[in-house]
Write a protein that holds these residues in place. Structure first.
Motif, PDB file in Angstrom:
ATOM      1  N   ASN A  37       0.829  -1.197   0.000  1.00 35.28           N
ATOM      2  CA  ASN A  37       0.000   0.000   0.000  1.00 35.28           C
ATOM      3  C   ASN A  37       0.873   1.260   0.000  1.00 35.28           C
ATOM      4  N   ALA A  38       1.079   1.828  -1.176  1.00 36.40           N
ATOM      5  CA  ALA A  38       1.920   3.019  -1.300  1.00 36.40           C
ATOM      6  C   ALA A  38       1.317   4.211  -0.567  1.00 36.40           C
ATOM      7  N   ASP A  39       0.009   4.380  -0.621  1.00 36.90           N
ATOM      8  CA  ASP A  39      -0.630   5.524   0.031  1.00 36.90           C
ATOM      9  C   ASP A  39      -0.450   5.490   1.547  1.00 36.90           C
ATOM     10  N   ALA A  40      -0.481   4.297   2.135  1.00 37.56           N
ATOM     11  CA  ALA A  40      -0.324   4.175   3.585  1.00 37.56           C
ATOM     12  C   ALA A  40       1.116   4.417   4.027  1.00 37.56           C
ATOM     13  N   SER A  41       2.058   4.400   3.117  1.00 39.08           N
ATOM     14  CA  SER A  41       3.465   4.585   3.474  1.00 39.08           C
ATOM     15  C   SER A  41       3.874   6.054   3.572  1.00 39.08           C
ATOM     16  N   VAL A  42       3.007   6.949   3.157  1.00 37.11           N
ATOM     17  CA  VAL A  42       3.324   8.385   3.153  1.00 37.11           C
ATOM     18  C   VAL A  42       3.400   8.906   4.589  1.00 37.11           C
ATOM     19  N   ASP A  43       4.388   9.750   4.867  1.00 37.53           N
ATOM     20  CA  ASP A  43       4.537  10.378   6.177  1.00 37.53           C
ATOM     21  C   ASP A  43       3.458  11.447   6.328  1.00 37.53           C
ATOM     22  N   PRO A  44       2.552  11.280   7.292  1.00 38.25           N
ATOM     23  CA  PRO A  44       1.455  12.250   7.433  1.00 38.25           C
ATOM     24  C   PRO A  44       1.920  13.641   7.863  1.00 38.25           C
ATOM     25  N   THR A  45       3.122  13.747   8.415  1.00 39.74           N
ATOM     26  CA  THR A  45       3.620  15.050   8.867  1.00 39.74           C
ATOM     27  C   THR A  45       4.435  15.780   7.803  1.00 39.74           C
ATOM     28  N   ALA A  46       4.715  15.119   6.690  1.00 36.97           N
ATOM     29  CA  ALA A  46       5.534  15.726   5.637  1.00 36.97           C
ATOM     30  C   ALA A  46       4.742  16.779   4.859  1.00 36.97           C
ATOM     31  N   ARG A  47       5.436  17.801   4.407  1.00 40.06           N
ATOM     32  CA  ARG A  47       4.789  18.837   3.597  1.00 40.06           C
ATOM     33  C   ARG A  47       4.470  18.304   2.210  1.00 40.06           C
ATOM     34  N   VAL A  48       5.381  17.522   1.639  1.00 39.09           N
ATOM     35  CA  VAL A  48       5.173  16.920   0.328  1.00 39.09           C
ATOM     36  C   VAL A  48       4.881  15.442   0.535  1.00 39.09           C
ATOM     37  N   LYS A  49       3.774  14.983   0.011  1.00 40.25           N
ATOM     38  CA  LYS A  49       3.334  13.603   0.228  1.00 40.25           C
ATOM     39  C   LYS A  49       3.959  12.679  -0.823  1.00 40.25           C
ATOM     40  N   VAL A  50       4.976  11.912  -0.408  1.00 44.40           N
ATOM     41  CA  VAL A  50       5.678  10.988  -1.288  1.00 44.40           C
ATOM     42  C   VAL A  50       5.677   9.606  -0.631  1.00 44.40           C
ATOM     43  N   ALA A  51       5.386   8.581  -1.403  1.00 41.37           N
ATOM     44  CA  ALA A  51       5.407   7.219  -0.874  1.00 41.37           C
ATOM     45  C   ALA A  51       6.814   6.869  -0.394  1.00 41.37           C
ATOM     46  N   ARG A  52       6.891   6.002   0.622  1.00 44.88           N
ATOM     47  CA  ARG A  52       8.184   5.577   1.170  1.00 44.88           C
ATOM     48  C   ARG A  52       8.317   4.068   1.078  1.00 44.88           C
ATOM     49  N   ARG A  53       9.531   3.612   0.812  1.00 44.53           N
ATOM     50  CA  ARG A  53       9.842   2.185   0.823  1.00 44.53           C
ATOM     51  C   ARG A  53      10.795   1.892   1.977  1.00 44.53           C
ATOM     52  N   VAL A  54      10.961   0.628   2.260  1.00 45.16           N
ATOM     53  CA  VAL A  54      11.845   0.199   3.342  1.00 45.16           C
ATOM     54  C   VAL A  54      13.275   0.097   2.829  1.00 45.16           C
ATOM     55  N   LEU A  55      14.195   0.683   3.586  1.00 48.91           N
ATOM     56  CA  LEU A  55      15.629   0.493   3.357  1.00 48.91           C
ATOM     57  C   LEU A  55      16.139  -0.432   4.446  1.00 48.91           C
ATOM     58  N   LYS A  56      17.050  -1.345   4.085  1.00 46.93           N
ATOM     59  CA  LYS A  56      17.620  -2.260   5.076  1.00 46.93           C
ATOM     60  C   LYS A  56      19.133  -2.251   4.988  1.00 46.93           C
ATOM     61  N   GLY A  57      19.768  -2.642   6.091  1.00 45.47           N
ATOM     62  CA  GLY A  57      21.213  -2.827   6.103  1.00 45.47           C
ATOM     63  C   GLY A  57      21.956  -1.698   6.776  1.00 45.47           C
ATOM     64  N   GLY A  58      22.879  -1.111   6.067  1.00 45.41           N
ATOM     65  CA  GLY A  58      23.703  -0.029   6.576  1.00 45.41           C
ATOM     66  C   GLY A  58      24.616   0.445   5.460  1.00 45.41           C
ATOM     67  N   SER A  59      25.170   1.617   5.604  1.00 41.66           N
ATOM     68  CA  SER A  59      25.981   2.156   4.516  1.00 41.66           C
ATOM     69  C   SER A  59      27.387   2.485   4.968  1.00 41.66           C
ATOM     70  N   HIS A  60      28.187   2.931   4.009  1.00 44.11           N
ATOM     71  CA  HIS A  60      29.566   3.323   4.300  1.00 44.11           C
ATOM     72  C   HIS A  60      29.618   4.552   5.193  1.00 44.11           C
ATOM     73  N   LEU A  61      28.503   5.262   5.340  1.00 45.25           N
ATOM     74  CA  LEU A  61      28.472   6.431   6.211  1.00 45.25           C
ATOM     75  C   LEU A  61      28.161   6.078   7.660  1.00 45.25           C
ATOM     76  N   CYS A  62      27.763   4.825   7.921  1.00 48.95           N
ATOM     77  CA  CYS A  62      27.409   4.432   9.280  1.00 48.95           C
ATOM     78  C   CYS A  62      28.656   4.255  10.143  1.00 48.95           C
ATOM     79  N   ALA A  63      28.558   4.744  11.355  1.00 54.95           N
ATOM     80  CA  ALA A  63      29.604   4.590  12.358  1.00 54.95           C
ATOM     81  C   ALA A  63      28.906   4.537  13.709  1.00 54.95           C
ATOM     82  N   PRO A  64      29.528   3.936  14.723  1.00 50.64           N
ATOM     83  CA  PRO A  64      28.852   3.820  16.023  1.00 50.64           C
ATOM     84  C   PRO A  64      28.319   5.137  16.568  1.00 50.64           C
ATOM     85  N   ASN A  65      28.998   6.237  16.323  1.00 50.27           N
ATOM     86  CA  ASN A  65      28.524   7.520  16.841  1.00 50.27           C
ATOM     87  C   ASN A  65      27.494   8.176  15.918  1.00 50.27           C
TER      88      ASN A  65
END
Length: 96
Positions: free
Chosen positions: A37-65
């Protein structure tokens, strides 16, 4: 294989805060509760209503801090129109 450290990986699942149906017991959470359900994924507090998908894992920018969820099971919402150097996808090769 554990590919943490490369990029946050896009999934085909639309974001939801909770599973569609509550589990009968804590041990019985659905193993792969896909949200289509793309419509249910939209952030209700956002000014621009854009569907969101799930991201998983971690990136090269991640660090403990910086990124406490640096693990394969980590998930968070990301607008589908986002492009950055630390969001991508995972290639999968299926063998016969």
């Amino acid at each position: 294989y554990d590919m943490i450290g490369n990029v946050w990986e896009w999934t085909s699942d639309y974001w939801s805060v909770r599973h569609a149906e509550p589990a009968a017991k804590p041990c019985c959470i659905p193993s792969n509760p896909l949200n289509t359900n793309a419509d249910a994924s939209v952030d209700p507090t956002a000014r621009v209503k854009v569907a969101r998908r799930v991201l998983k894992g971690g990136s090269h920018l991640c660090a403990p801090n910086y990124c406490r969820r640096y693990r394969p099971a980590a998930r968070h919402a990301q607008e589908i129109d986002t492009t950055t150097s630390h969001v991508g996808f995972r290639c999968v090769r299926r063998t016969p």
